[in-house]
Motif scaffolding. Structure first.
Motif, PDB file in Angstrom:
ATOM      1  N   VAL A  46       0.844  -1.198   0.000  1.00  0.00           N
ATOM      2  CA  VAL A  46       0.000   0.000   0.000  1.00  0.00           C
ATOM      3  C   VAL A  46       0.878   1.246   0.000  1.00  0.00           C
ATOM      4  O   VAL A  46       0.644   2.198  -0.754  1.00  0.00           O
ATOM      5  CB  VAL A  46      -0.953  -0.005   1.211  1.00  0.00           C
ATOM      6  N   ARG A 100      -6.765  -5.999  -2.989  1.00  0.00           N
ATOM      7  CA  ARG A 100      -7.140  -5.293  -1.754  1.00  0.00           C
ATOM      8  C   ARG A 100      -6.143  -4.159  -1.457  1.00  0.00           C
ATOM      9  O   ARG A 100      -6.546  -3.060  -1.040  1.00  0.00           O
ATOM     10  CB  ARG A 100      -7.200  -6.267  -0.581  1.00  0.00           C
ATOM     11  N   ASN A 101      -4.870  -4.402  -1.674  1.00  0.00           N
ATOM     12  CA  ASN A 101      -3.868  -3.371  -1.413  1.00  0.00           C
ATOM     13  C   ASN A 101      -4.046  -2.162  -2.334  1.00  0.00           C
ATOM     14  O   ASN A 101      -3.856  -1.012  -1.923  1.00  0.00           O
ATOM     15  CB  ASN A 101      -2.457  -3.943  -1.557  1.00  0.00           C
ATOM     16  N   ARG A 121      -6.961  -0.141  -1.001  1.00  0.00           N
ATOM     17  CA  ARG A 121      -6.541   0.601   0.196  1.00  0.00           C
ATOM     18  C   ARG A 121      -5.686   1.811  -0.191  1.00  0.00           C
ATOM     19  O   ARG A 121      -5.815   2.893   0.398  1.00  0.00           O
ATOM     20  CB  ARG A 121      -5.780  -0.336   1.135  1.00  0.00           C
ATOM     21  N   LYS A 171      -7.881   4.583  -1.544  1.00  0.00           N
ATOM     22  CA  LYS A 171      -8.567   5.303  -0.472  1.00  0.00           C
ATOM     23  C   LYS A 171      -7.612   6.286   0.220  1.00  0.00           C
ATOM     24  O   LYS A 171      -7.997   7.408   0.542  1.00  0.00           O
ATOM     25  CB  LYS A 171      -9.143   4.304   0.530  1.00  0.00           C
ATOM     26  N   GLU A 224     -13.761  -3.860   0.760  1.00  0.00           N
ATOM     27  CA  GLU A 224     -12.707  -2.866   0.987  1.00  0.00           C
ATOM     28  C   GLU A 224     -13.186  -1.422   0.853  1.00  0.00           C
ATOM     29  O   GLU A 224     -12.401  -0.498   0.999  1.00  0.00           O
ATOM     30  CB  GLU A 224     -11.538  -3.113   0.019  1.00  0.00           C
TER      31      GLU A 224
END
Length: 258
Positions: free
Chosen positions: A76, A113-114, A117, A120, A144
């Motif tokens: 991330v 998912r990373n 993230r 965001k 997520e």
């Protein structure tokens, strides 16, 4: 001529990169004023960044494609740090691809998912690739909170129901040259139904050249053929599709300046 934007291309890929001046001139000749050059590995991201800094009409994304198994696995923090580049307007392309890769897919899902993230944290939207993985793609987007940064389902080829779920998650739907293919009637039906304020067009160049160039090297100039096909599908003028999709591009990718 109303300006067109190619919302997804790979200008650093061969053979586009070896004749880029001519590629960009043909784009201009066809009214294509801006392009988003999309990252697939961190190793090649510097090429994309340099392209975008040298050409004010080319923007960049940062991300690692779901099928890339070699090279650096992005954290991330890696993605957020690289997204600080002022020319980076999006995170991706990311997502899931179960067509090319088989077996245990936890590594793809964690990478996806990373990226969400990172989107965001950076406040920049996602570019999502999904192939034969729509159930898991939508599930992870929900898990997520991908609706927060929003983004685009690029090169969309899924069903009307998948489109509806993506739209509900604050995503745009982008159509490529595939929508012009003779066997793509089901996709054209989806293209009729996507709300005007969520519609984007792309080439995915150098891949997926639209009719009448199918089978040849694709390039941003050909996004005009995608716009013409959508105009025919939706029974509007091509100028209307150009106006809508250009406005949508700058609304979604708000870090891109005109």
């Amino acid at each position: 001529m109303t300006p067109l934007v190619d919302s997804h291309c790979h200008l650093n890929f061969e053979p586009l990169n070896t004749g880029l001046d001519d590629v960009l001139q043909r784009a201009r000749d066809n009214g294509v004023t801006h392009m988003l050059c999309v990252s697939v590995t961190l190793e090649t991201f510097p090429e994309i960044s340099q392209l975008s800094h040298r050409n004010e009409n080319i923007y960049a994304s940062v991300g690692v494609h779901p099928n890339e198994k070699e090279g650096h696995e992005p954290s991330v923090k890696d993605l957020v740090d690289l997204a600080k580049d002022e020319r980076v307007v999006a995170i991706g392309e990311t997502g899931l691809d179960y067509y090319r890769d088989r077996g245990e897919m936890g590594w793809q899902q964690e990478r996806f998912r990373n990226h969400i993230r990172a989107a965001k944290q950076s406040g920049k939207p996602l570019i999502i690739h999904s192939r034969e993985a729509s159930v898991d793609t939508i599930r992870i987007m929900r898990d997520e909170g991908a609706a927060e940064p929003g983004g685009v389902m690029h090169c969309f080829t899924e069903s009307r129901e998948v489109a509806r779920q993506a739209l509900d998650l604050n995503f745009y739907i982008s159509f490529s040259g595939i929508v012009t293919f003779r066997n793509a009637e089901a996709l054209r039906e989806v293209a009729r139904l996507v709300p005007s304020d969520r519609l984007l067009i792309e080439t995915d160049a150098p891949y997926l050249a639209p009719v009448p160039y199918r089978g040849k090297t694709n390039e941003p100039a050909y996004v005009r053929h995608v716009a013409e096909c959508l105009a025919n599908i939706r029974d509007v003028h091509t100028e209307s599709i150009a106006e809508i999709t250009t406005r949508n591009f700058f609304t979604l990718f708000k870090h891109a300046g005109h």
